[in-house]
Design an enzyme around this catalytic site. Structure first.
Site, short mmCIF file in Angstrom:
data_model
loop_
_atom_site.label_atom_id
_atom_site.label_comp_id
_atom_site.label_asym_id
_atom_site.label_seq_id
_atom_site.Cartn_x
_atom_site.Cartn_y
_atom_site.Cartn_z
N HIS A 14 -29.50 28.10 3.93
CA HIS A 14 -28.47 27.05 3.99
C HIS A 14 -27.10 27.65 3.69
O HIS A 14 -26.85 28.09 2.57
CB HIS A 14 -28.76 25.95 2.95
CG HIS A 14 -27.71 24.87 2.91
ND1 HIS A 14 -28.03 23.54 2.89
CD2 HIS A 14 -26.36 24.92 2.86
CE1 HIS A 14 -26.92 22.82 2.84
NE2 HIS A 14 -25.89 23.64 2.83
N HIS A 16 -22.58 27.65 5.12
CA HIS A 16 -21.50 27.19 6.00
C HIS A 16 -20.68 28.40 6.42
O HIS A 16 -20.21 29.16 5.57
CB HIS A 16 -20.59 26.21 5.25
CG HIS A 16 -21.34 25.02 4.73
ND1 HIS A 16 -21.39 23.82 5.39
CD2 HIS A 16 -22.10 24.87 3.61
CE1 HIS A 16 -22.14 22.97 4.70
NE2 HIS A 16 -22.59 23.58 3.62
N LYS A 100 -29.89 18.29 10.66
CA LYS A 100 -29.34 18.06 9.33
C LYS A 100 -28.95 16.61 9.14
O LYS A 100 -28.21 16.05 9.95
CB LYS A 100 -28.11 18.95 9.16
CG LYS A 100 -27.28 18.66 7.93
CD LYS A 100 -27.93 19.20 6.67
CE LYS A 100 -27.13 18.81 5.45
NZ LYS A 100 -27.00 19.87 4.47
N HIS A 137 -29.12 16.52 2.99
CA HIS A 137 -28.15 16.44 1.89
C HIS A 137 -28.52 15.19 1.11
O HIS A 137 -28.29 14.07 1.57
CB HIS A 137 -26.70 16.36 2.40
CG HIS A 137 -25.71 16.35 1.29
ND1 HIS A 137 -24.88 17.42 1.00
CD2 HIS A 137 -25.44 15.41 0.34
CE1 HIS A 137 -24.14 17.14 -0.07
NE2 HIS A 137 -24.46 15.92 -0.48
N HIS A 175 -30.17 22.21 -1.66
CA HIS A 175 -29.33 22.42 -2.85
C HIS A 175 -29.62 21.40 -3.96
O HIS A 175 -28.74 20.66 -4.38
CB HIS A 175 -27.84 22.47 -2.51
CG HIS A 175 -27.37 21.41 -1.52
ND1 HIS A 175 -27.57 20.08 -1.68
CD2 HIS A 175 -26.68 21.54 -0.36
CE1 HIS A 175 -27.03 19.43 -0.67
NE2 HIS A 175 -26.48 20.29 0.15
N ASP A 248 -25.81 27.67 0.08
CA ASP A 248 -24.77 26.67 0.30
C ASP A 248 -23.38 27.29 0.19
O ASP A 248 -22.44 26.63 -0.25
CB ASP A 248 -24.91 25.48 -0.65
CG ASP A 248 -24.15 24.25 -0.13
OD1 ASP A 248 -23.75 24.25 1.05
OD2 ASP A 248 -23.96 23.31 -0.90
O1 DOR Z 1 -19.87 21.64 -1.82
C1 DOR Z 1 -20.17 21.44 -0.66
N1 DOR Z 1 -19.47 21.98 0.35
N2 DOR Z 1 -21.20 20.65 -0.39
C2 DOR Z 1 -21.48 20.24 0.85
O2 DOR Z 1 -22.41 19.50 1.00
C3 DOR Z 1 -20.64 20.66 1.99
C4 DOR Z 1 -19.93 21.89 1.70
C5 DOR Z 1 -18.81 22.18 2.67
O3 DOR Z 1 -19.01 22.09 3.88
O4 DOR Z 1 -17.71 22.53 2.21
ZN ZN Z 2 -24.06 22.80 2.40
#
Ligand code: DOR
Ligand code: ZN
Length: 345
Positions: A14, A16, A100, A137, A175, A248
């Site tokens: 997981h 980004h 997701k 989530h 998470h 995450d």
């Molecule tokens: O802290 C986070 N940042 N939690 C999330 O669910 C999304 C993520 C983000 O995309 O910045």
């Molecule tokens: Zn995330």
């Protein structure tokens, strides 16, 4: 006390990557350590279809430094209008690994998320039929629910009813941050698993609020009380196949974090393995690290474990004040600290 550890190359289940120059700045950190990563689809606009995911995958692949083997595993962002046929085809064709579920409004770029799981029941049934996993989530968004309770309430109101109705659907409770989540996963069937981030193993909510507001410690779900951190450490290092690595990692530029309304997200990609390893070391569980980092995730997703091995060594690693992030720098997790392990090769 072991000073070196050889394990199969791990995966990150997981994270980004964003897009554009930020993506090009952050992908190399992950590709250095991990063979594969589940890439979150919360771009703006979101990655809602197989075609968008295929294009995004190509852009990520172009950002992988030469000489590194790295495979992005793509996810589709579910909306109230998701097309079950498109998702099933994308899964069958190997473009989409999972879908997701963002409850609408729960976090960064989740405005187009799902307003009620009932609206996507047909899509979830189809996913269960074709064996496509659901990444979740797990937070409710109701304004009357305290932010520290949103995960526990999500279990009662959404996750428990969903898994009872569709026990054949593979669900990754992502998470997780509470002991309630740990006990829910523990009691779940074989189609239930969870990822745990490094930050939720290292910090509790004091890290965000004591001695001043620390925006770089803020992510969602927000870190909870110490008892929850301890429950997560126990779960991650227990050897149970239900838990696996998912950082995450969520890069936001320095100015977007250090703001009157700072973005949620901790950028832990540069030293992710080092960070996790410190926890397993402190818990005397180095022998369980390979399961958590390299074996449990692929087994749950029905993918082969990586054949390549990496070597981790006990050695001081200083975390820099910031790293390049495209338009603006990004402040990494553990900024200013010295970590006790590094990836040697
Ligand atoms: O802290 C986070 N940042 N939690 C999330 O669910 C999304 C993520 C983000 O995309 O910045
Ligand atoms: Zn995330």
């Amino acid at each position: 006390m072991a000073d070196s550890l050889t394990i199969r190359r791990p995966d990150d289940w997981h994270l980004h990557f964003r897009d554009g120059e930020t993506m090009r700045a952050v992908v190399p950190h992950t590709a250095r350590q991990f063979a594969r990563a589940i890439v979150m689809p919360n771009l703006s606009p979101p990655v809602t279809t197989t075609a968008l995911a295929a294009d995004y995958r190509d852009r990520i692949l172009q950002a992988v430094p030469e000489g590194l083997d790295f495979i992005p595993l793509m996810t589709a962002y579910l909306t109230d209008d998701s097309d079950a046929g498109d998702l099933a085809t994308g899964h069958a064709d190997g473009v989409l690994t999972a879908a997701k579920l963002y409850p609408a409004g729960a976090t960064t770029n989740s405005a187009s998320g799902v307003t009620d799981v009932a609206n996507i029941m047909g899509v979830l049934e189809r996913m269960a039929e074709v064996g496509m996993p659901l990444c979740v989530h797990g937070e409710v968004v109701d304004h009357d629910i305290d932010i520290f309770d949103r995960e526990a309430v999500f279990i009662d109101r959404v996750l428990e009813p969903l898994t009872r109705r569709l026990p054949e659907l593979k669900v990754i409770f992502e998470h997780i941050t509470t002991r309630e989540a740990v006990s829910f996963v523990e009691d779940g069937g074989t189609n239930m698993a969870a990822t745990i981030t490094p930050q939720h193993l290292h910090i509790n909510r004091n890290a965000i609020l004591v001695g001043g507001i620390r925006p770089h410690m803020y992510c969602l779900p927000v870190a909870k009380r110490e008892e929850h951190r301890l429950a997560l450490r126990k779960a991650a290092t227990s050897g149970s196949p239900r838990y696996f690595l998912g950082t995450d990692s969520a890069p936001h530029h320095r100015g977007d974090k250090e703001s009157a309304c700072g973005c949620a997200g901790i950028f832990n990609a540069p030293f992710a393995l080092e960070s996790y390893l410190q926890v397993f070391d402190e818990e005397n569980a180095l022998d369980r690290f390979e399961g958590f980092a390299s074996l449990n995730g692929p087994r749950f997703y029905g993918l082969p474990a990586n054949e390549e091995r990496i070597v981790l060594e006990r050695a001081p690693v200083e975390v820099p004040a910031q790293v390049a992030g495209g338009a603006e720098p990004i402040v990494p997790f553990h900024v200013g600290e010295t970590l006790g392990w590094r990836m040697a090769r």
